[in-house]
Design a protein around this motif. Structure first.
Motif, PDB file in Angstrom:
ATOM      1  N   ALA A   9      -3.692  -4.797   1.395  1.00 51.41           N
ATOM      2  CA  ALA A   9      -3.311  -5.707   0.402  1.00 51.41           C
ATOM      3  C   ALA A   9      -2.799  -7.075   1.164  1.00 51.41           C
ATOM      4  CB  ALA A   9      -2.239  -5.157  -0.572  1.00 51.41           C
ATOM      5  N   TRP A  10      -2.232  -6.973   2.357  1.00 51.12           N
ATOM      6  CA  TRP A  10      -1.678  -8.030   3.007  1.00 51.12           C
ATOM      7  C   TRP A  10      -2.712  -9.013   3.532  1.00 51.12           C
ATOM      8  CZ3 TRP A  10      -1.436 -10.526   7.688  1.00 51.12           C
ATOM      9  CH2 TRP A  10      -0.427 -11.348   8.027  1.00 51.12           C
ATOM     10  N   VAL A  11      -3.608  -8.326   4.089  1.00 52.94           N
ATOM     11  CA  VAL A  11      -4.686  -9.055   4.316  1.00 52.94           C
ATOM     12  C   VAL A  11      -5.621  -9.801   3.316  1.00 52.94           C
ATOM     13  CG1 VAL A  11      -7.354  -9.208   5.371  1.00 52.94           C
ATOM     14  CG2 VAL A  11      -5.429  -7.677   6.498  1.00 52.94           C
ATOM     15  N   LEU A  12      -5.636  -9.159   2.164  1.00 53.14           N
ATOM     16  CA  LEU A  12      -6.128  -9.706   1.056  1.00 53.14           C
ATOM     17  C   LEU A  12      -5.330 -10.962   0.407  1.00 53.14           C
ATOM     18  CD1 LEU A  12      -7.684  -6.847  -1.104  1.00 53.14           C
ATOM     19  CD2 LEU A  12      -8.823  -8.787   0.100  1.00 53.14           C
ATOM     20  N   LEU A  65      -9.535  12.850   0.340  1.00 53.04           N
ATOM     21  CA  LEU A  65     -10.367  11.735   0.391  1.00 53.04           C
ATOM     22  C   LEU A  65     -10.716  11.352  -0.688  1.00 53.04           C
ATOM     23  CD1 LEU A  65     -11.709   9.744   2.399  1.00 53.04           C
ATOM     24  CD2 LEU A  65     -13.699  11.428   2.484  1.00 53.04           C
ATOM     25  N   ALA A  66     -11.366  12.252  -1.891  1.00 50.70           N
ATOM     26  CA  ALA A  66     -11.901  11.844  -2.950  1.00 50.70           C
ATOM     27  C   ALA A  66     -10.529  11.139  -3.833  1.00 50.70           C
ATOM     28  CB  ALA A  66     -12.248  13.067  -3.741  1.00 50.70           C
ATOM     29  N   CYS A  67      -9.420  11.841  -3.831  1.00 45.76           N
ATOM     30  CA  CYS A  67      -8.317  11.310  -4.434  1.00 45.76           C
ATOM     31  C   CYS A  67      -7.726   9.953  -3.948  1.00 45.76           C
ATOM     32  CB  CYS A  67      -6.934  12.163  -4.298  1.00 45.76           C
ATOM     33  SG  CYS A  67      -7.214  13.820  -5.145  1.00 45.76           S
ATOM     34  N   THR A  68      -7.945   9.655  -2.646  1.00 43.66           N
ATOM     35  CA  THR A  68      -7.691   8.246  -2.180  1.00 43.66           C
ATOM     36  C   THR A  68      -8.687   7.242  -2.648  1.00 43.66           C
ATOM     37  OG1 THR A  68      -6.943   9.549  -0.100  1.00 43.66           O
ATOM     38  CG2 THR A  68      -7.196   7.048  -0.126  1.00 43.66           C
ATOM     39  N   PHE A  69      -9.936   7.659  -2.671  1.00 43.52           N
ATOM     40  CA  PHE A  69     -10.905   6.908  -3.137  1.00 43.52           C
ATOM     41  C   PHE A  69     -10.789   6.146  -4.621  1.00 43.52           C
ATOM     42  CE2 PHE A  69     -15.031   5.819  -5.155  1.00 43.52           C
ATOM     43  CZ  PHE A  69     -15.470   5.030  -4.314  1.00 43.52           C
ATOM     44  N   VAL A  70     -10.488   7.251  -5.393  1.00 45.49           N
ATOM     45  CA  VAL A  70     -10.182   6.547  -6.628  1.00 45.49           C
ATOM     46  C   VAL A  70      -8.728   6.047  -7.090  1.00 45.49           C
ATOM     47  CG1 VAL A  70     -11.593   8.233  -7.768  1.00 45.49           C
ATOM     48  CG2 VAL A  70      -9.411   8.831  -7.682  1.00 45.49           C
ATOM     49  N   SER A  98      -2.866   6.071   1.322  1.00 46.77           N
ATOM     50  CA  SER A  98      -3.032   4.758   0.701  1.00 46.77           C
ATOM     51  C   SER A  98      -1.857   3.940   1.093  1.00 46.77           C
ATOM     52  CB  SER A  98      -2.917   4.906  -0.992  1.00 46.77           C
ATOM     53  OG  SER A  98      -3.852   5.899  -1.503  1.00 46.77           O
ATOM     54  N   LEU A  99      -0.874   4.438   1.440  1.00 47.50           N
ATOM     55  CA  LEU A  99       0.391   3.567   1.770  1.00 47.50           C
ATOM     56  C   LEU A  99       0.094   2.999   3.231  1.00 47.50           C
ATOM     57  CD1 LEU A  99       3.474   2.652   1.352  1.00 47.50           C
ATOM     58  CD2 LEU A  99       3.958   4.911   2.777  1.00 47.50           C
ATOM     59  N   LEU A 100      -0.550   4.127   4.032  1.00 49.88           N
ATOM     60  CA  LEU A 100      -0.835   3.596   5.438  1.00 49.88           C
ATOM     61  C   LEU A 100      -1.913   2.634   5.479  1.00 49.88           C
ATOM     62  CD1 LEU A 100      -0.663   7.127   7.339  1.00 49.88           C
ATOM     63  CD2 LEU A 100       1.317   5.030   7.222  1.00 49.88           C
ATOM     64  N   LEU A 101      -2.965   2.770   4.664  1.00 44.06           N
ATOM     65  CA  LEU A 101      -4.121   1.939   4.602  1.00 44.06           C
ATOM     66  C   LEU A 101      -4.250   0.737   3.749  1.00 44.06           C
ATOM     67  CD1 LEU A 101      -7.073   4.472   5.217  1.00 44.06           C
ATOM     68  CD2 LEU A 101      -5.882   3.409   6.950  1.00 44.06           C
ATOM     69  N   GLY A 102      -3.761   0.974   2.501  1.00 45.77           N
ATOM     70  CA  GLY A 102      -3.668   0.104   1.439  1.00 45.77           C
ATOM     71  C   GLY A 102      -2.622  -1.036   1.517  1.00 45.77           C
ATOM     72  N   VAL A 103      -1.425  -0.985   1.862  1.00 49.42           N
ATOM     73  CA  VAL A 103      -0.593  -1.873   2.309  1.00 49.42           C
ATOM     74  C   VAL A 103      -1.264  -3.051   3.219  1.00 49.42           C
ATOM     75  CG1 VAL A 103       1.641  -2.604   2.913  1.00 49.42           C
ATOM     76  CG2 VAL A 103       1.280  -0.630   1.426  1.00 49.42           C
ATOM     77  N   MET A 158      -6.312   4.568  -4.681  1.00 48.12           N
ATOM     78  CA  MET A 158      -5.881   3.723  -3.518  1.00 48.12           C
ATOM     79  C   MET A 158      -5.847   2.175  -4.389  1.00 48.12           C
ATOM     80  SD  MET A 158      -6.312   3.007   0.373  1.00 48.12           S
ATOM     81  CE  MET A 158      -7.755   1.877   0.789  1.00 48.12           C
ATOM     82  N   PRO A 159      -6.789   1.707  -4.888  1.00 48.81           N
ATOM     83  CA  PRO A 159      -6.967   0.617  -5.650  1.00 48.81           C
ATOM     84  C   PRO A 159      -5.638   0.108  -6.204  1.00 48.81           C
ATOM     85  CG  PRO A 159      -9.094   1.572  -5.905  1.00 48.81           C
ATOM     86  CD  PRO A 159      -8.067   2.692  -5.469  1.00 48.81           C
ATOM     87  N   PHE A 160      -5.127   1.287  -6.913  1.00 46.76           N
ATOM     88  CA  PHE A 160      -3.833   0.780  -7.837  1.00 46.76           C
ATOM     89  C   PHE A 160      -2.748   0.310  -6.835  1.00 46.76           C
ATOM     90  CE2 PHE A 160      -5.901   3.790 -10.642  1.00 46.76           C
ATOM     91  CZ  PHE A 160      -5.560   3.197 -11.787  1.00 46.76           C
ATOM     92  N   LEU A 161      -2.649   0.735  -5.566  1.00 46.81           N
ATOM     93  CA  LEU A 161      -1.711   0.393  -4.691  1.00 46.81           C
ATOM     94  C   LEU A 161      -2.018  -0.990  -4.348  1.00 46.81           C
ATOM     95  CD1 LEU A 161       1.145   0.945  -3.354  1.00 46.81           C
ATOM     96  CD2 LEU A 161      -0.348   1.969  -1.320  1.00 46.81           C
ATOM     97  N   VAL A 162      -3.234  -1.182  -3.824  1.00 49.36           N
ATOM     98  CA  VAL A 162      -3.790  -2.495  -3.373  1.00 49.36           C
ATOM     99  C   VAL A 162      -3.380  -3.700  -4.173  1.00 49.36           C
ATOM    100  CG1 VAL A 162      -5.711  -3.766  -2.320  1.00 49.36           C
ATOM    101  CG2 VAL A 162      -5.406  -1.435  -1.796  1.00 49.36           C
ATOM    102  N   ILE A 163      -3.908  -3.420  -5.499  1.00 47.55           N
ATOM    103  CA  ILE A 163      -3.736  -4.446  -6.523  1.00 47.55           C
ATOM    104  C   ILE A 163      -2.380  -4.940  -6.732  1.00 47.55           C
ATOM    105  CG2 ILE A 163      -6.116  -4.492  -7.464  1.00 47.55           C
ATOM    106  CD1 ILE A 163      -5.047  -3.031  -9.876  1.00 47.55           C
ATOM    107  N   THR A 164      -1.617  -3.864  -6.841  1.00 48.08           N
ATOM    108  CA  THR A 164      -0.014  -4.096  -7.224  1.00 48.08           C
ATOM    109  C   THR A 164       0.684  -4.859  -6.111  1.00 48.08           C
ATOM    110  OG1 THR A 164      -0.220  -1.751  -8.226  1.00 48.08           O
ATOM    111  CG2 THR A 164       2.047  -2.859  -8.015  1.00 48.08           C
ATOM    112  N   VAL A 165       0.625  -4.230  -4.747  1.00 46.43           N
ATOM    113  CA  VAL A 165       1.193  -4.849  -3.616  1.00 46.43           C
ATOM    114  C   VAL A 165       0.589  -6.268  -3.413  1.00 46.43           C
ATOM    115  CG1 VAL A 165       1.418  -4.572  -1.145  1.00 46.43           C
ATOM    116  CG2 VAL A 165       1.767  -2.608  -2.685  1.00 46.43           C
TER     117      VAL A 165
END
Lengths: 278, 268
Positions: free
Chosen positions: B79-82, B143-148, B71-76, B150-157
């Motif tokens: 989040a930056w792009v969004l 993968l399953a854990c990341t799917f559910v 999540s850190l590698l993909l989510g940040v 990662m959104p927490f990281l994306v919206i926070t960042v």
């Protein structure tokens, strides 16, 4: 919402002098209380429990997952015969259902996929005199077309195949292990599914190459799963008991439903779903 | 905090708030007490050191930390792009990213199966080309854990990036810092508290993940059986073990959440 009409209010500070949250809190509390009160309305009327033998109201049936299709058909037929009755099926692994009952979950009828699970409910004083109403055999279930090219039980030991069983805690898992023991096969298991329907779904989707399920599960899979018979001499038969529960909220409906399951009509419906006679 | 209101003596709370607050708290505490009441204290040590529990604990830690790293590698970057890139359909993309927060995890697991399962859209070609099969593997659990989670990281960042004061970035750029240097030396330090809180939330969600895992990755001790799955299976036949595992989960989660509380949300 935090009362910006008040001049002395500072941003971020608690809105202590504003009466509105209090009103809201009381309203929410009242709402919660009324919502809780509603849940009692589904229980059958008192007249139902004495004298009047016509079943009516809700009949809550906790049944083993392998009975999903057969009991679905029985539910329809029973409701046709008794228009005032609404049968509600609570389907799951037999042992999960047993735990629900032991923890005091209300139900009228319990149908399990093995006598031991039923015996524990009876021993706890929760069910009266169970009747065996059906039997079921085991098969090796593979996705249609048999992509793993299995020929028999021995192939379940193949490490390169994805093989699933039910968890050893549910009847289909116990029976599968009993069959494997009889045949002297040590299966290379990749997953232990919580109930037989979950296992069947993964076989039907082609994610697993094989698994051991009930005969009836393959019959109900509408062509997405095929069966390979167990070898001769590996005879594991599941027997299904059904009983009314001692604390049934709707005892009249409960015994009417059990009577229907063991009637000729019930037998016919079970047999067309692939179940054997008791 | 610099806000002076948070420093003053706490007000006497009105009963109309106190009562629902107490009921709300009871909603969380009573089930915990129920768990403690059922705990077989005498056998607890034997139960939690059994192979099922230690295997599941190891797998839970590996998969939840794995999901947090992914999540850190993909989510940040996401989040930056969004937060910083204007493009058509951005709100739709934002909706898609947060969808796993709303979806029942079982649906997420089934969707993963249809996409990256052996007969899935991506999974089929993946298996033919690389021999990699994700369902029923530890990688599948991650993968399953990341799917559910990662959104927490994306919206926070993303929230932190959108609300931060960008003049510092502008100043650094004016002074000749490259965009990568600005990101590394200015932006990331500024959003660090939000990043940490997002990571903790992501880890916590991944640690407790059940539905998507059991649907997509199956259940096998030592390979895919995380603590929540072990509880679910044990509940049916070995209630003491189930309660013991639940206690382990409560202890680990509480330790992390309370331990990081100061960074998670600013305390007064």
């Amino acid at each position: 919402m935090t009362g910006d009409r008040h001049v002395d209010h500072r941003p971020g500070g608690p809105a202590r002098s504003v009466p509105r949250p209090l009103v809201v809190a009381v309203l929410v509390g009242a709402l919660v209380l009324t919502a809780c009160g509603d849940t009692t309305s589904a229980t059958p009327t008192a007249e139902n429990t004495r004298g009047d033998r016509t079943p009516r109201g809700e009949v809550l049936v906790s049944a083993a997952a392998s009975l999903t299709d057969a009991f679905g058909a029985i539910e329809d037929a029973f409701e046709d015969a008794h228009p005032d009755v609404d049968v509600v099926l609570n389907l799951g692994g037999s042992s999960a259902l047993r735990e629900q009952l032991l923890e005091g979950a209300p139900a009228d009828v319990f149908a399990s996929a093995d006598p031991d699970t039923m015996a524990e409910v009876v021993d706890a004083g929760l069910a009266d005199g169970p009747t065996t109403f059906a039997t079921n055999g085991l098969v090796i279930a593979v996705p249609t077309g048999n992509p793993g090219a299995l020929t028999g039980l021995d192939d379940l030991a193949d490490d390169d195949l994805l093989v699933g069983l039910c968890a050893p805690t549910v009847p289909c898992g116990m029976f599968a292990r009993r069959a494997l023991d009889m045949a002297g096969v040590v299966a290379a298991v990749d997953t232990e599914e919580p109930d037989v329907r979950a296992l069947l779904t993964k076989i039907a989707a082609g994610e697993l190459d094989a698994g051991i399920t009930y005969v009836t599960d393959v019959a109900s899979s509408s062509g997405s799963v095929e069966a390979i018979d167990l070898p001769d001499g590996v005879d594991v038969v599941a027997t299904y008991p059904v009983a009314t529960l001692a604390d049934a909220p709707n005892p009249t409906g409960a015994s009417a439903f059990v009577d229907f399951v063991v009637s000729d009509r019930g037998r016919d419906l079970l047999s067309s779903a692939g179940f054997g006679p008791p | 905090m610099t806000n002076p209101t948070s420093r003053r003596a706490s007000p006497r709370p009105p009963i109309g708030l106190l009562l629902p607050a107490a009921i709300g708290l009871a909603l969380f505490v009573v089930p915990l007490v129920g768990l403690l009441a059922r705990t077989p204290w005498a056998d607890l040590l034997d139960l939690v050191t059994g192979a099922v529990v230690t295997d599941a604990l190891r797998l839970s830690l590996v998969s939840s930390l794995g999901a947090t790293v992914v999540s850190l590698l993909l989510g940040v970057p996401l989040a930056w792009v969004l937060a910083r890139v204007e493009f058509p359909g951005r709100s739709l993309v934002r909706g898609l990213v947060t969808l796993p927060l709303v979806l029942p995890p079982v649906v997420g697991g089934a969707a993963l199966l249809f996409a990256v399962g052996r007969r899935g859209l991506v999974g089929g070609p993946l298996e033919r080309m690389t021999g990699l099969v994700l369902p029923f593997s530890t990688a599948g659990v991650v993968l399953a854990c990341t799917f559910v989670a990662m959104p927490f990281l994306v919206i926070t960042v993303e929230g932190a990036l959108r609300t931060m004061d960008r003049r510092q970035e502008d100043a650094a750029a004016t002074l000749g810092a490259s965009r990568w240097t600005v990101l590394r030396r200015v932006t990331l330090p500024v959003i660090a508290p939000s990043l940490v809180s997002g990571l903790v939330l992501t880890w916590a969600r991944a640690f407790g993940e059940f539905g998507a895992t059991v649907t997509f990755a199956g259940n096998l001790q030592g390979r895919t059986q995380t603590l929540p799955l072990a509880v679910f299976v044990a509940l049916e036949s070995q209630r003491d073990t189930a309660v013991a595992i639940s206690l382990v989960m409560v202890a680990v989660s509480l330790a992390v959440l309370v331990g990081l509380r100061g960074r998670w949300w600013p305390t007064s």
